[in-house]
Design a protein around this motif. Structure first.
Motif, PDB file in Angstrom:
ATOM      1  N   ASP B 196      26.415  59.463   4.058  1.00 48.85           N
ATOM      2  CA  ASP B 196      27.649  58.697   3.831  1.00 48.85           C
ATOM      3  C   ASP B 196      27.824  57.560   4.828  1.00 48.85           C
ATOM      4  OD1 ASP B 196      27.953  60.922   5.660  1.00 48.85           O
ATOM      5  OD2 ASP B 196      30.063  60.403   5.786  1.00 48.85           O
ATOM      6  N   PHE B 197      27.150  57.644   5.988  1.00 49.68           N
ATOM      7  CA  PHE B 197      27.364  56.686   7.078  1.00 49.68           C
ATOM      8  C   PHE B 197      26.222  56.893   8.049  1.00 49.68           C
ATOM      9  CE2 PHE B 197      28.893  56.004  11.383  1.00 49.68           C
ATOM     10  CZ  PHE B 197      29.849  54.993  11.342  1.00 49.68           C
ATOM     11  N   TRP B 198      25.629  55.804   8.526  1.00 47.26           N
ATOM     12  CA  TRP B 198      24.497  55.954   9.447  1.00 47.26           C
ATOM     13  C   TRP B 198      24.296  54.664  10.208  1.00 47.26           C
ATOM     14  CZ3 TRP B 198      24.184  55.541   4.177  1.00 47.26           C
ATOM     15  CH2 TRP B 198      23.630  54.343   3.688  1.00 47.26           C
ATOM     16  N   GLY B 209      28.642  54.229   2.987  1.00 48.64           N
ATOM     17  CA  GLY B 209      28.553  54.271   1.535  1.00 48.64           C
ATOM     18  C   GLY B 209      29.883  54.035   0.849  1.00 48.64           C
ATOM     19  N   GLN B 210      30.744  53.196   1.443  1.00 52.71           N
ATOM     20  CA  GLN B 210      32.046  52.844   0.856  1.00 52.71           C
ATOM     21  C   GLN B 210      32.790  54.094   0.371  1.00 52.71           C
ATOM     22  OE1 GLN B 210      33.123  49.890   1.306  1.00 52.71           O
ATOM     23  NE2 GLN B 210      31.274  48.758   1.790  1.00 52.71           N
ATOM     24  N   ARG B 211      33.031  54.217  -0.940  1.00 52.50           N
ATOM     25  CA  ARG B 211      33.836  55.343  -1.422  1.00 52.50           C
ATOM     26  C   ARG B 211      33.113  56.669  -1.304  1.00 52.50           C
ATOM     27  NH1 ARG B 211      37.435  52.744  -6.253  1.00 52.50           N
ATOM     28  NH2 ARG B 211      38.298  51.170  -4.879  1.00 52.50           N
ATOM     29  N   PHE B 212      31.802  56.630  -1.152  1.00 48.77           N
ATOM     30  CA  PHE B 212      31.010  57.850  -0.995  1.00 48.77           C
ATOM     31  C   PHE B 212      31.408  58.585   0.287  1.00 48.77           C
ATOM     32  CE2 PHE B 212      26.882  60.103  -0.305  1.00 48.77           C
ATOM     33  CZ  PHE B 212      26.869  60.784  -1.510  1.00 48.77           C
ATOM     34  N   SER B 308      29.422  62.331  10.024  1.00 47.32           N
ATOM     35  CA  SER B 308      28.671  61.834   8.878  1.00 47.32           C
ATOM     36  C   SER B 308      27.232  62.303   8.950  1.00 47.32           C
ATOM     37  CB  SER B 308      28.718  60.309   8.846  1.00 47.32           C
ATOM     38  OG  SER B 308      30.027  59.897   8.548  1.00 47.32           O
ATOM     39  N   GLY B 309      26.699  62.512   7.751  1.00 44.80           N
ATOM     40  CA  GLY B 309      25.281  62.900   7.716  1.00 44.80           C
ATOM     41  C   GLY B 309      24.895  64.178   7.011  1.00 44.80           C
ATOM     42  N   ALA B 310      25.742  65.192   6.897  1.00 45.68           N
ATOM     43  CA  ALA B 310      27.157  65.315   7.264  1.00 45.68           C
ATOM     44  C   ALA B 310      27.467  66.767   7.611  1.00 45.68           C
ATOM     45  CB  ALA B 310      28.054  64.886   6.098  1.00 45.68           C
TER      46      ALA B 310
END
Lengths: 135, 358
Positions: B196-198, B209-212, B308-310
């Motif tokens: 989702d974020f990295w 990943g915006q809305r993800f 995140s990652g998550a």
């Protein structure tokens, strides 16, 4: 590169670790193993409280090598409550104006980087206005 | 309860453990959301926060961790040399290679008989370090361990993260439960591989990943971790006076709380994102420090981080009598938040190294 020079004095730089004379009980900073007061051997470690007051100060707008990116800043002589006077930057001043006699406390901050962005980071004591609460 | 009777899912050490000291840190500079909006003119909505805390030019995760840890030691009333671990969770370690923990341990006076290491799990790196500290203390390997979650959070200029990516965090000393100001009754970790974020190696700013980042990431992990902890400990939302969730913005923790049955009263004291921003690995832990500043003996607190990652780490805490005489021994979280100098976007750009000097 001046790695050994910084490494050697890390304790005094990070935490104001000095010495106390076992003969006349004077507190010593920076540590020098010989008492500047009575001349006796003084190797007993003493951790300073970090509290003191501004004895004198000046502001730098044109910093020496290594400090160009953090100008302007204020350097002060700080009279520690245990007696010794140290030279250090003031930090976290916000909008406060600096005055002689202003109570301050020690914080450990990033002083500069040794050389460019590839060099080691040098940390050490600075002082900020007292007032957050007990420590 | 013997080991065989324990839930197989919960993380409960053989020897009961708790927090014997804690300390917060927030730098003094504040960037208002309006200052970000003025420069970037985002199309939708306004700033989700009033303002965020920004580290000064001479601050980083090492210096901020040192101050939070000194506060934690003052409350714990132990010598730094009694710590057997100094572990720091962050997304902003100043070095790519060379531990933040060695500088922090040296500055505290915790060297040389100490395990030191830096933890990385996005925004839950700090709670990950706490879980490990529970293991170290709970197994009897060491009596005290210091775990810190601290960040000078990154956000790309022009990204919505610019509104919220803040600086701050908190330090916790884990020790025997009979010395604790808050006993850790149980912990639970819930992890999946969710991108989702990295931030890739050598990249300055994170991608997301915006809305993800919402349902499959934050809400799924927070909810699963907290729900399992509640179920396995046989407790429900109403048993807790306070709940603290990871807080990337004000809306996410409010919705997560509501889905789990917590009301606004239970989460308001630990919800600091509107005034200091999202302090990444520090976010849930500084929310908890604000709660410990006001909690009373007997109060129960649920804390759930998200990285995140998550994954999420959830903790069930019970405050003890020791809180009353220890919390006044270091500055409160509110005192750090009240210490405030507003800066403009240009100063922020300079402070955060977003200005090319050569």
């Amino acid at each position: 590169m001046e790695i050994p020079r910084h490494w050697r004095i890390k304790s005094q730089r990070y935490g104001l670790v000095g010495e106390v004379c076992p003969h006349c009980e004077i507190k010593i900073f920076p540590p020098r193993d010989v008492c500047p007061n009575c001349g006796g051997e003084a190797k007993e470690e003493y951790i300073f409280s970090g509290r003191g007051e501004v004895y004198s100060f000046t502001s730098l707008y044109d910093g020496p090598a290594g400090f160009e990116e953090t100008t302007p800043y204020t350097v002060a002589l700080i009279k520690l409550e245990e007696g010794p006077v140290v030279t250090a930057q003031l930090t976290d001043l916000g909008d406060a104006s600096v005055e002689i006699g202003m109570p301050v406390e020690m914080v450990t901050r990033r002083i500069r980087s040794d050389g460019d962005e590839r060099g080691m980071l040098i940390y050490g004591y600075k002082f900020r206005p007292l007032g957050l609460g007990p420590r | 309860m013997t080991s065989s009777e324990k839930s197989s899912l919960l993380l409960i050490p053989d020897r009961p453990v708790g927090f014997i000291g804690y300390g917060a840190y927030v730098p003094r500079y504040r960037l208002p959301g309006s200052a970000v909006a003025r420069v970037w003119r985002f199309s939708e909505g306004g700033s989700p926060v009033k303002e965020k805390a920004v580290a000064g030019l001479d601050e980083d995760v090492i210096t901020m961790s040192i101050e939070a840890a000194r506060n934690a030691l003052a409350r714990a009333g132990i010598a730094a040399s009694e710590l057997r671990a100094v572990w720091i969770g962050s997304e902003s370690h100043p070095y790519a290679v060379k531990p933040s923990g060695t500088v922090v341990a040296e500055a505290l006076g915790a060297t040389t008989s100490v395990s030191t290491g830096d933890w990385q799990f996005a925004c839950k790196a700090g709670t990950e370090a706490i879980v490990a500290a529970m293991g170290l203390v709970g197994s009897g390997m060491g009596k005290y361990a210091l775990a810190i979650g601290m960040d000078t959070a990154q956000g790309r200029p022009g990204d919505q993260l610019e509104y919220t990516a803040g600086s701050g965090g908190a330090a916790y000393i884990v020790g025997p439960a009979d010395e604790a100001l808050a006993v850790i009754e149980a912990a639970y970790s819930f992890v999946t591989d969710t991108p989702d974020f990295w931030r890739r190696q050598e990249q300055k700013y994170p991608e997301h990943g915006q809305r993800f980042t919402g349902d499959p990431a934050y809400f799924k992990h927070i909810h699963s971790a907290a729900e399992t902890l509640l179920k396995e400990t046989g407790t429900s939302a109403s048993d807790y006076r306070f709940a603290v969730f990871h807080q990337p913005n004000p809306k996410f923790p409010q919705r997560a709380a509501s889905l789990l049955g917590f009301n606004d009263e239970q989460i308001k004291d630990g919800l600091l994102v509107p005034v200091i921003g999202n302090t990444y690995a520090g976010a849930a832990l500084i929310g908890l420090s604000a709660v410990l500043d006001i909690a009373q003996p007997g109060d129960r607190i649920l804390v759930t981080s998200f990285g995140s990652g998550a994954g999420s780490d959830a903790f069930a805490l019970r405050v003890t009598e020791a809180i009353l005489e220890r919390r006044g021994k270091a500055p409160s979280t509110a005192a750090y938040i009240a210490r405030r100098t507003e800066i403009d976007y240009g100063t922020y750009v300079r402070f955060r190294g977003k200005l090319a000097m050569k």
